[in-house]
Motif scaffolding. Structure first.
Motif, mmCIF file in Angstrom:
data_model
loop_
_atom_site.group_PDB
_atom_site.id
_atom_site.type_symbol
_atom_site.label_atom_id
_atom_site.label_comp_id
_atom_site.label_asym_id
_atom_site.label_seq_id
_atom_site.Cartn_x
_atom_site.Cartn_y
_atom_site.Cartn_z
ATOM 1 N N TYR A 1 3.824 -56.180 -57.572
ATOM 2 C CA TYR A 1 4.249 -55.421 -56.385
ATOM 3 C C TYR A 1 3.063 -54.848 -55.614
ATOM 4 O O TYR A 1 3.259 -54.008 -54.737
ATOM 5 C CB TYR A 1 5.184 -54.282 -56.807
ATOM 6 N N ILE B 1 2.945 -58.435 -50.304
ATOM 7 C CA ILE B 1 4.111 -58.993 -50.968
ATOM 8 C C ILE B 1 5.153 -59.380 -49.917
ATOM 9 O O ILE B 1 5.048 -58.993 -48.753
ATOM 10 C CB ILE B 1 4.728 -57.998 -51.978
ATOM 11 N N GLN C 1 9.113 -58.988 -49.032
ATOM 12 C CA GLN C 1 10.206 -58.101 -49.394
ATOM 13 C C GLN C 1 11.441 -58.391 -48.541
ATOM 14 O O GLN C 1 11.339 -58.517 -47.326
ATOM 15 C CB GLN C 1 9.776 -56.643 -49.192
ATOM 16 N N ALA D 1 12.990 -62.570 -45.983
ATOM 17 C CA ALA D 1 11.895 -61.794 -46.560
ATOM 18 C C ALA D 1 10.821 -61.574 -45.501
ATOM 19 O O ALA D 1 10.583 -62.430 -44.648
ATOM 20 C CB ALA D 1 11.313 -62.521 -47.766
ATOM 21 N N CYS E 1 2.307 -47.502 -49.131
ATOM 22 C CA CYS E 1 2.535 -48.808 -48.521
ATOM 23 C C CYS E 1 2.372 -48.727 -47.015
ATOM 24 O O CYS E 1 2.236 -47.645 -46.434
ATOM 25 C CB CYS E 1 3.930 -49.327 -48.865
ATOM 26 N N GLY F 1 8.099 -50.755 -45.042
ATOM 27 C CA GLY F 1 8.453 -50.795 -46.451
ATOM 28 C C GLY F 1 9.793 -50.145 -46.741
ATOM 29 O O GLY F 1 10.116 -49.096 -46.186
ATOM 30 N N SER G 1 14.412 -51.474 -51.606
ATOM 31 C CA SER G 1 14.188 -52.867 -52.009
ATOM 32 C C SER G 1 13.283 -52.939 -53.231
ATOM 33 O O SER G 1 13.484 -53.789 -54.115
ATOM 34 C CB SER G 1 13.568 -53.653 -50.850
ATOM 35 N N ILE G 2 12.280 -52.059 -53.281
ATOM 36 C CA ILE G 2 11.387 -52.028 -54.444
ATOM 37 C C ILE G 2 12.195 -51.704 -55.693
ATOM 38 O O ILE G 2 12.043 -52.344 -56.740
ATOM 39 C CB ILE G 2 10.275 -50.981 -54.231
ATOM 40 N N ASP H 1 14.412 -54.709 -56.657
ATOM 41 C CA ASP H 1 13.661 -55.832 -57.203
ATOM 42 C C ASP H 1 13.053 -55.517 -58.566
ATOM 43 O O ASP H 1 12.975 -56.385 -59.441
ATOM 44 C CB ASP H 1 12.575 -56.253 -56.211
#
Length: 297
Positions: free
Chosen positions: A113, A117, A119, A148, A172, A176, A180-181, A184
């Protein structure tokens, strides 16, 4: 055309946004409390999120993009064991899992991550799909498939890990989605997950420690609120500043290249001062600056 009502107020008010309201609601309250003619914000926070919401007033709205593009820091908690429709605690549970990761397992997936990346934004997000907001389509029951998109993650740090949740800090770039982080991470760890708490600690040069509480924003505190305003140029601290000559400042205000003192890289974005305040943001062209955004202060 009718003129906008309100006062000409310029600068930034940093608000410590509470949970349970939209970013737009906060901006509207600030504008009302200060009787400001123009206001906007630099970077939306989800309704359930708290922390730094930078509200731009008047001519400061011309600098919003520089904060939107800046790095931001988030403190967030992920609950393991369930994935939701909104990727946070407000959504409907879609899937459950009995698996729970330990700290070592979490640390092993974190490197995936970091850096540049790709996303996929949450289905409930402001991303537009054929002209419609994704969250509007999702609320209508339509299946939303979002492409994405790239995201720069400067750092992702595990702060603490418990049996059913983990707390992280992430720095980030623009665009961002912490939700989603969390989603995932849950999938990669095989345990599923969603955001249970989210707080923006800082955004570019603006820190939550400088934030005004929402309960202090009122017409009765107008004078005090004005004292809390940061100058327009607070958003430009990472940008070189050059000084316009008197003739250069006049030309710049008329939208023409103007003479400046000081140097920068050719074509570099700079902001120009006349010694009393900001005149413009523009591009350095070897002794002159071509204005891109002129401030009417």
């Amino acid at each position: 055309m009718a003129r906008k009502k309100g006062r000409d107020i310029n600068g930034w008010l940093i608000v410590d946004k509470p949970a349970g309201m939209t970013s737009t609601s906060v901006v509207n309250k600030v504008r009302w409390a200060l009787d400001a003619k123009k206001a906007g914000h630099a970077g939306t926070l989800d309704p359930d999120a708290t922390g730094v919401l930078a509200v731009a007033l008047g001519e400061a709205t011309k600098t919003v993009s520089y904060i939107t593009d800046a790095l931001k820091c988030y403190d967030f908690t992920v609950n393991w064991g369930a994935e939701t429709s909104t990727d946070d605690a407000s959504g409907e549970v879609l899937r459950r899992s009995d698996i729970r990761p330990d700290a070592d397992a979490i640390e092993r997936v974190i490197p995936g991550y970091l850096g540049e990346i790709m996303q996929v934004p949450p289905a409930y997000s402001a991303v537009k799909v054929q002209g419609e907001r994704a969250y509007d389509l999702a609320r209508e029951g339509e299946e939303v498939e979002l492409a994405a998109r790239p995201l720069w993650v400067e750092s992702l740090t595990l702060i603490e890990s418990g049996p059913d949740s983990a707390r992280f800090e992430m720095v980030c770039g623009k665009g961002g989605y912490v939700r989603s982080i969390a989603r995932d991470l849950g999938r990669d760890l095989g345990c599923l997950g969603h955001v249970a708490g989210l707080r923006r600690i800082w955004s570019g040069p603006f820190d939550v420690q400088d934030g005004v509480g929402f309960d202090k924003i009122d017409r009765e505190t107008q004078g005090w609120l004005e004292e809390q305003l940061l100058p327009l140029e607070a958003a430009l601290e990472d940008m070189p500043v050059l000084r316009a000559t008197p003739q250069g400042a006049q030309r710049i205000r008329n939208g023409n290249p103007g003479e400046v003192t000081g140097t920068a890289e050719w074509g570099e974005a700079v902001w120009v001062s006349d010694g009393e305040g900001p005149v413009c943001i523009g591009r350095y062209q070897g002794g002159t600056v071509q204005p891109e955004r002129v401030f009417n202060l």
